[in-house]
Design a protein around this motif. Structure first.
Motif, PDB file in Angstrom:
ATOM      1  N   LEU A  38       0.884  -1.198   0.074  1.00 15.53           N
ATOM      2  CA  LEU A  38      -0.077  -0.181   0.289  1.00 15.53           C
ATOM      3  C   LEU A  38       0.929   1.097   0.156  1.00 15.53           C
ATOM      4  N   THR A  39       1.967   1.230   0.796  1.00 13.28           N
ATOM      5  CA  THR A  39       2.893   2.411   0.729  1.00 13.28           C
ATOM      6  C   THR A  39       3.409   2.462  -0.644  1.00 13.28           C
ATOM      7  N   VAL A  42       0.627   3.965  -2.987  1.00 16.86           N
ATOM      8  CA  VAL A  42       0.377   5.543  -2.739  1.00 16.86           C
ATOM      9  C   VAL A  42       1.452   6.187  -3.368  1.00 16.86           C
ATOM     10  N   SER A  45       1.106   6.402  -7.002  1.00 16.61           N
ATOM     11  CA  SER A  45      -0.114   7.479  -7.287  1.00 16.61           C
ATOM     12  C   SER A  45       0.269   8.989  -7.308  1.00 16.61           C
ATOM     13  N   ILE A  46       0.710   9.213  -6.100  1.00 19.75           N
ATOM     14  CA  ILE A  46       1.013  10.785  -5.982  1.00 19.75           C
ATOM     15  C   ILE A  46       1.988  11.195  -7.142  1.00 19.75           C
ATOM     16  N   LEU A 155       2.887  13.672   1.088  1.00 18.93           N
ATOM     17  CA  LEU A 155       2.516  12.702   1.376  1.00 18.93           C
ATOM     18  C   LEU A 155       2.967  12.008   2.620  1.00 18.93           C
ATOM     19  N   CYS A 159       1.061  10.825   5.678  1.00 18.82           N
ATOM     20  CA  CYS A 159       0.789   9.271   5.990  1.00 18.82           C
ATOM     21  C   CYS A 159       1.863   8.783   6.822  1.00 18.82           C
ATOM     22  N   TRP A 165       1.777   2.546   6.980  1.00 16.59           N
ATOM     23  CA  TRP A 165       2.973   3.415   6.353  1.00 16.59           C
ATOM     24  C   TRP A 165       4.287   2.653   6.505  1.00 16.59           C
TER      25      TRP A 165
END
Length: 261
Positions: A38-39, A42, A45-46, A155, A159, A165
Motif C-alpha cells: 500500500l505504501t 500510494v 499514485s502521488i 504525502l 501518512c 505506512w
C-alpha cells in the motif's frame, strides 16, 4: 524434506521446529503494523498525479500566454507518465524509503531532467518541433520538479504516522547503537522504515527495546529474509571487530535486498 512411511507422511524434527519458529516470529512481527504494498502504491499514485498536473498546468499556462497550438497534441502524450514512473523505479526512487532527503532530491532532479531532455530530443528527431511549444515543455519540466518533490514530502507529512505506512526492517545488534537506531526510526516515521525485530548473539539482551522485541541470535537472519520476506536490515554493531564483521556483511548482504550499515 518429507519422509513417507506407508500412508503416513512425517517431517524431520528440524523442519517442524523451523516451522514453529517462523510462525512465532510472524506473530511477533505482526504486532508492528505495516503494509508495504500500500505504501508503494500510494507513492506511485502521488507521483503520477503530480506529473499529470504538471503537464496539464503547463499547457494551460502556455495557452494563457497567447500560445498558438492545439492542446490535443499534448493530451496524447499522457502515457509518458508511466515512462517517468518506470524511470523513477530504475533510479531507486521506489519504494522511496531509507534514503536521505538530499539524495532523493538529487535523484528526482537528475531523472526528471533526463526524461525531459530525451523527450525533447525525440520530438526533434521525429521533426515534430513545430507542433509542440518549447515554452510548454520548459514549464512542464519546472512544474514536474516542483510538484513531485512537494507531493512526496506532503504525502509523508500526511501518512508517515499512519499504521500502514512503511517497510519492515530488522536491526542486527541490540546494544546501545541498535537501541539508538530503533528510537531514531520511531521518531522519524517519514523515513519509511519500521523496526519489527532485533537480533543479537548476547542472550542477556533478549527482551524488548522501545517495544521492539529482540527475537534471537544473528543466525535467524536468513529466516527473516527468506521465510518472512523482510527486505531491509540494518547492521548496528560498531563494537564488533572488522575481521568478524566483514563476513557477516557479505553473508547477509546476499540475503536481504537492502542491507544498511
Amino acid at each position: 524434506m518429507e519422509v513417507k512411511k506407508g500412508a503416513v507422511t512425517s517431517y524431520p524434527h528440524s523442519e517442524f521446529i523451523k516451522g514453529e519458529q517462523v510462525a512465532t516470529l510472524r506473530r511477533v512481527i505482526a504486532r508492528v503494523s505495516h503494509r508495504p504494498r500500500l505504501t508503494l502504491a500510494v507513492l506511485i499514485s502521488i507521483d503520477t498525479l503530480c506529473l499529470s498536473m504538471a503537464g496539464f498546468a503547463s499547457v494551460w499556462l502556455r495557452l494563457m500566454l497567447n500560445g498558438q497550438f492545439h492542446p490535443s497534441f499534448y493530451w496524447r502524450l499522457w502515457p509518458l507518465t508511466g515512462v517517468f514512473v518506470l524511470t523513477y523505479a530504475m533510479a531507486g526512487l521506489y519504494p522511496g524509503v531509507g534514503i536521505s532527503p538530499v539524495e532523493e532530491l538529487r535523484r528526482l532532479t537528475l531523472t526528471t531532467t533526463l526524461m525531459y531532455l530525451l523527450l525533447g530530443s525525440s520530438i526533434f528527431l521525429f521533426r515534430e518541433v513545430e507542433l509542440y511549444s518549447r515554452g510548454a515543455f520548459l514549464i512542464a519540466w519546472l512544474l514536474s520538479l516542483l510538484l513531485v518533490i512537494v507531493g512526496r514530502y506532503g504525502l509523508r507529512a500526511l501518512c508517515a504516522r499512519q499504521p500502514w505506512w512503511g517497510y519492515p526492517v530488522v536491526v542486527m545488534g541490540a546494544g546501545k547503537t541498535g537501541e539508538m537506531v530503533v528510537r531514531t526510526l520511531q521518531r522519524h516515521p517519514s523515513l519509511g522504515l519500521k523496526p519489527v525485530a532485533l537480533l543479537d548473539d548476547d542472550v542477556k539482551k533478549q527482551g524488548e527495546i522501545s517495544g521492539v522485541p529482540v527475537v534471537g541470535r544473528l543466525s535467524m537472519a536468513p529466516m527473516m529474509a527468506k521465510d518472512l520476506k523482510i527486505p531491509y536490515a540494518i547492521v548496528a554493531m560498531p563494537g564488533v571487530a572488522y575481521p568478524r564483521l566483514l563476513p557477516l556483511i557479505e553473508r547477509y548482504g546476499r540475503l536481504f535486498p537492502h542491507l544498511m550499515l
